[in-house]
Design an enzyme around this catalytic site. Structure first.
Site, mmCIF file in Angstrom:
data_model
loop_
_atom_site.group_PDB
_atom_site.id
_atom_site.type_symbol
_atom_site.label_atom_id
_atom_site.label_comp_id
_atom_site.label_asym_id
_atom_site.label_seq_id
_atom_site.Cartn_x
_atom_site.Cartn_y
_atom_site.Cartn_z
ATOM 1 N N LYS A 5 -3.559 -0.824 7.659
ATOM 2 C CA LYS A 5 -3.386 -1.314 6.396
ATOM 3 C C LYS A 5 -4.855 -1.067 5.618
ATOM 4 C CE LYS A 5 0.188 -4.781 7.376
ATOM 5 N NZ LYS A 5 0.577 -5.908 7.730
ATOM 6 N N GLN B 136 -1.635 -11.727 8.833
ATOM 7 C CA GLN B 136 -0.999 -10.939 9.801
ATOM 8 C C GLN B 136 0.023 -12.107 10.506
ATOM 9 O OE1 GLN B 136 -0.297 -7.720 9.526
ATOM 10 N NE2 GLN B 136 0.961 -7.705 11.268
ATOM 11 N N ASP C 134 2.551 -10.437 0.303
ATOM 12 C CA ASP C 134 3.713 -10.173 1.414
ATOM 13 C C ASP C 134 5.081 -10.865 0.811
ATOM 14 O OD1 ASP C 134 3.254 -9.301 3.930
ATOM 15 O OD2 ASP C 134 2.088 -10.915 4.531
HETATM 16 N N1 GUN Z 1 3.972 -8.912 11.145
HETATM 17 C C1 GUN Z 1 4.862 -7.914 11.097
HETATM 18 N N2 GUN Z 1 5.446 -7.606 9.910
HETATM 19 C C2 GUN Z 1 4.708 -8.145 9.081
HETATM 20 C C3 GUN Z 1 4.749 -8.222 7.483
HETATM 21 O O1 GUN Z 1 5.154 -7.541 6.981
HETATM 22 N N3 GUN Z 1 3.311 -9.140 6.876
HETATM 23 C C4 GUN Z 1 2.655 -9.862 7.674
HETATM 24 N N4 GUN Z 1 1.736 -10.716 7.099
HETATM 25 N N5 GUN Z 1 2.594 -9.914 9.131
HETATM 26 C C5 GUN Z 1 3.766 -9.208 9.816
#
Ligand code: GUN
Length: 295
Positions: free
Chosen positions: A53, A97, A120
């Site tokens: 990311k 995350q 998100d």
């Molecule tokens: N963990 C797995 N997929 C995601 C996501 O799309 N966003 C976040 N914040 N954590 C994750």
């Protein structure tokens, strides 16, 4: 043989359009979108996601702020960091995350993120807005699924869609988006009776159950479009892991009209849509029109 839906290529194109829009934004308005990503603990999969990311954020010309906190960080400390990021004008998007360590209440932290910076789309207010059809930040993987479907099918109106899985991250939001696009939507899950029969009705199948290769060829109506959201590591027999989706790709490829591979299908769309959300969030926060090229 079905058409392979190349999510990797689509995501690359989207990221290029986002990078161009970021350049325009900084030239015309002297604004650089900033994305803060917070990782608590050392979950190996999360570390890989966060690294990717941050790299792709920088490649798109945005500012990346990465926070790596130890696994014993308290909920109070994490909430304090989120509050600081909420008030930081250089930060337009915040992503914590998941999963978080067990001693931290995820919903509490997620709902502390400012609604406008919740890239998100997990904040309860954004979830509510999605369900009543108001403009909101939409979860990334579901947004990516819809972009791939629209690219393949054009208008989705009147299509019968079956979503397998009812998670808050994928199953429920993708169902809401399909409904917004006027599909007739069935949400199937582990208690659904006659799942193969239910799936055979569908023009669109979105598999997001987290069960390796569960969707078989005789579940699919000939010509249907199949979107595989699963990412499962299975033992390949030589001591090495192999990535597979929730769809039995080899078999389903003989029946479906089009199908996403794993890897290289939905996966790359998730980060591209995160960058898209960061750009959208930035534009809304500074009062600039969101560019059409990322629609
Ligand atoms: N963990 C797995 N997929 C995601 C996501 O799309 N966003 C976040 N914040 N954590 C994750």
């Amino acid at each position: 043989m079905s058409e392979v839906i190349d999510g990797k290529k689509f995501a690359e194109g989207l990221r290029q359009r986002i990078a161009q829009a970021v350049t325009d934004l900084s030239r015309q308005h002297r604004i650089t979108p900033g994305l803060a990503v917070v990782l608590v603990g050392e979950n190996p999969a999360s570390q890989v996601y966060v690294r990717n990311k941050s790299r792709q954020t920088r490649e798109a010309g945005m500012e990346s702020f990465e926070f790596r906190l130890s696994a014993d960080t308290s909920e109070h400390e994490l909430v304090g960091l989120v509050e600081r990021l909420n008030n930081d004008p250089k930060v337009h998007g915040i992503l914590v995350q998941l999963p978080l360590p067990g001693h931290i209440a995820e919903e509490k932290v997620v709902n502390m993120i400012s609604v406008e910076k919740d890239v998100d789309g997990f904040h309860v207010e954004n979830v509510g807005k999605l369900s009543i059809g108001e403009d909101s930040l939409v979860p990334c993987t579901p947004a990516g699924c819809i972009m791939l479907l629209k690219d393949r099918l054009g208008d989705l109106s009147g299509k019968r869609a079956v979503v397998i899985g009812r998670s808050n991250i994928v199953g429920k939001p993708v169902s809401m988006l399909l409904l917004r696009h006027h599909c007739t939507v069935t949400i199937a899950h582990s208690r659904t009776r006659n799942l193969p029969e239910v799936c055979r009705e569908a023009d669109i199948v979105v598999a997001a159950a987290g069960v390796p290769e569960m969707v078989k060829d005789d579940w699919i109506k000939p010509g249907a479009v199949v979107i595989d959201v699963g990412i499962n590591r299975v033992d390949s027999g030589e001591g090495k892991g192999r990535l597979v989706g929730d769809v039995d790709y080899e078999k389903v490829a003989d029946v479906a009209g089009a199908l996403t591979p794993v890897p290289g299908g939905v996966g790359p769309m998730t980060i591209a849509c995160l960058l898209r959300n960061t750009l959208i969030a930035t534009c809304r926060q500074v009062g600039v029109t969101v560019p059409d090229c990322i629609a």
